[in-house]
Motif scaffolding. Structure first.
Motif, short mmCIF file in Angstrom:
data_model
loop_
_atom_site.label_atom_id
_atom_site.label_comp_id
_atom_site.label_asym_id
_atom_site.label_seq_id
_atom_site.Cartn_x
_atom_site.Cartn_y
_atom_site.Cartn_z
N UNK A 112 12.21 -1.09 62.25
CA UNK A 112 13.58 -1.89 62.48
C UNK A 112 13.95 -1.92 63.84
N UNK A 113 13.61 -1.10 64.55
CA UNK A 113 13.71 -0.87 66.18
C UNK A 113 12.97 -1.87 66.80
N UNK A 114 11.52 -2.04 66.35
CA UNK A 114 10.75 -2.91 67.22
C UNK A 114 11.09 -4.30 66.81
N UNK A 115 11.61 -4.51 65.47
CA UNK A 115 12.00 -5.95 64.95
C UNK A 115 13.21 -6.43 65.90
N UNK A 116 14.21 -5.51 66.18
CA UNK A 116 15.49 -5.86 66.79
C UNK A 116 14.96 -6.00 68.22
N UNK A 117 13.98 -5.27 68.86
CA UNK A 117 13.56 -5.52 70.24
C UNK A 117 13.05 -7.00 70.55
N UNK A 118 12.25 -7.23 69.37
CA UNK A 118 11.89 -8.46 69.39
C UNK A 118 12.48 -9.83 69.04
N UNK A 119 13.53 -9.41 68.26
CA UNK A 119 14.52 -10.67 67.82
C UNK A 119 16.03 -10.03 67.71
N UNK A 120 16.49 -10.01 68.87
CA UNK A 120 17.60 -9.58 69.25
C UNK A 120 18.83 -9.93 68.50
N UNK A 121 19.72 -9.13 68.50
CA UNK A 121 20.99 -9.39 67.49
C UNK A 121 20.94 -9.92 66.24
N UNK A 122 19.83 -9.40 65.54
CA UNK A 122 19.78 -9.64 64.09
C UNK A 122 20.99 -8.72 63.49
N UNK A 123 21.79 -9.67 62.83
CA UNK A 123 22.85 -8.83 61.96
C UNK A 123 22.18 -8.19 60.78
N UNK A 124 21.40 -8.50 59.87
CA UNK A 124 20.91 -7.83 58.80
C UNK A 124 20.14 -6.48 59.10
N UNK A 125 19.41 -6.49 60.17
CA UNK A 125 18.85 -5.16 60.82
C UNK A 125 19.97 -4.15 61.07
N UNK A 126 21.02 -4.72 61.83
CA UNK A 126 22.11 -3.67 62.09
C UNK A 126 22.87 -3.01 60.85
N UNK A 127 22.78 -3.91 60.00
CA UNK A 127 23.38 -3.47 58.50
C UNK A 127 22.34 -2.56 57.78
N UNK A 128 21.19 -2.81 58.11
CA UNK A 128 20.13 -1.84 57.43
C UNK A 128 20.21 -0.47 58.06
N UNK A 129 20.37 -0.58 59.41
CA UNK A 129 20.31 0.55 60.36
C UNK A 129 21.62 1.55 59.97
N UNK A 130 22.77 0.92 59.30
CA UNK A 130 24.06 1.58 59.08
C UNK A 130 23.68 2.22 57.67
N UNK A 131 22.95 1.29 56.63
CA UNK A 131 22.59 1.82 55.22
C UNK A 131 21.58 2.85 55.35
#
Lengths: 285, 102
Positions: free
Chosen positions: A243-262
């Motif tokens: 998730x972190x690597x994806x977020x670094x490559x695709x910044x500001x991805x809301x679904x990733x943020x939601x997944x991190x919280x879940x």
């Protein structure tokens, strides 16, 4: 002057555009912390069991003299007997976690721009030292402090941008290595489990059965659950790293943020289950 | 032996051992029990051999990966002076670009 302003603005702008995915980084760090916290008592028990296994091997080795004591010493005896150092398997598991922790610490230092404060401290120290060496330089020191503050104020965004670039490089280049370490830890669990529960299994298998067989079996089953939770925690750790690597490559991805919280809630559930399993094991010792 | 094969071999030995433990429990004569005990001890030792072999191979795998990870994270010095130096260099490059366009 205009050029300098334009240059600084460009650096500040580029710094503002490339924010770090803090939520994903926090989720990843928490997952590593949970897995490491769970692993520590398991490594300690594995080390004790591994030493016992190695010592038994030494005692039953037909090439060695043994009659309740060893008349000779081999360098490899250290693995079984030394309580200062870890035996090979437990030591390797511990080193894997230490290696991942060092990698995470570097990422955290970059995310928190710790080197900017360090630079400020070092410049202040140098100015202070010059003041001590050159008498009557108070006025010069005040000017130097002002210049140093200005330099750092101007350069801080550039250092922060450099830190973000390094964060991204280290994260993406290091990710396959961390994933491989997680895979190695996971692949080692059957051996770790076998060694950790070996003496308990042997007791459960005794003929006639020992009077505490039911209790021994409960402990083996508790270890089984603990290892299952540990493997689940390693899986979460790997997922959070992805998730972190994806977020670094695709910044500001809301679904990733939601997944991190879940994922944080899921992680807490696994970590609590494992803590409970290990507490039950310790209560029955 | 690859680790997957070692895990598989261990499981097979454990299955044989479990079968022997059950057979020994069911046996009534001492000779059968003694023979089963001897076989169980042999299997136990073979399982232990695998555990020790796998554990001794783990260190090299872990150390190689940790060394790679250390090289990646320390390739560029991240201390204050190095970060300052790199930032000044970047600013210079940016300034040269701005000059080039000016």
């Amino acid at each position: 002057m205009l050029r300098i302003v334009v240059t600084v603005c460009m650096v500040v702008l580029s710094a503002a555009c490339a924010q770090l995915p803090r939520a994903e980084f926090q989720a990843y760090r928490e997952s590593v912390k949970a897995a490491q916290t769970a692993a520590e008592p398991m490594i300690a028990d594995y080390a004790v069991a591994e030493r016992a296994e190695l010592l038994e091997r030494m005692r039953t080795d037909s090439e060695r003299a043994y009659d309740d004591y060893f008349p000779g010493f081999r360098i490899s005896d250290s693995d079984a007997l030394s309580t200062i150092d870890m035996p090979p398997g437990a030591g390797a598991v511990e080193r894997a976690f230490r290696g991942i922790a060092a990698y995470n610490d570097t990422l955290a230092a970059l995310a928190e721009n710790r080197n900017i404060d360090e630079a400020r401290g070092q410049l202040g120290q140098i100015i202070g030292d010059i003041g001590g060496i050159v008498p009557g330089s108070e006025a010069g020191q005040a000017v130097a402090r002002g210049v140093s503050d200005l330099v750092l104020t101007v350069l801080s965004p550039a250092i922060a941008a450099d830190n973000r670039a390094e964060f991204k490089r280290i994260l993406l280049e290091g990710k396959p290595k961390v994933a491989a370490l997680i895979a190695v830890l996971r692949a080692h669990t059957p051996t770790q489990y076998s060694t950790t529960t070996r003496l308990l299994s042997r007791r459960a298998d005794q003929d006639p059965p020992p009077p505490d067989r039911a209790e021994v079996i409960n402990r083996i089953n508790a270890w089984h659950r603990a290892f299952a939770d540990y493997v689940a925690l390693l899986g979460i750790m790997e997922q959070r790293l992805d998730d972190l690597a994806q977020a670094v490559e695709n910044p500001k991805s809301a679904p990733l943020l939601a997944r991190a919280a879940a994922g944080a809630a899921q992680l807490r559930a696994y970590a609590d289950a494992l803590r409970l399993s290990l507490a039950q094991l310790r209560a029955t010792i | 032996m690859a680790q997957d094969n070692q895990d598989k071999a261990r499981e097979e030995l454990q299955a044989q051992k479990s079968a022997l433990v059950k057979a020994r429990r069911a046996a009534t004569d001492q000779a059968s029990k003694a023979a089963a005990t001897e076989a169980i001890d042999r299997l136990d030792r073979a399982i232990s051999d695998i555990n020790i072999a796998v554990a001794s191979q783990l260190g090299a795998k872990v150390d190689a990966l940790v060394a790679d990870l250390d090289e990646i994270r320390t390739r560029h010095s991240l201390d204050a002076v190095s970060a300052l130096g790199r930032s000044v260099q970047k600013l210079r490059r940016l300034k040269d670009t701005v000059d080039g366009h000016g």
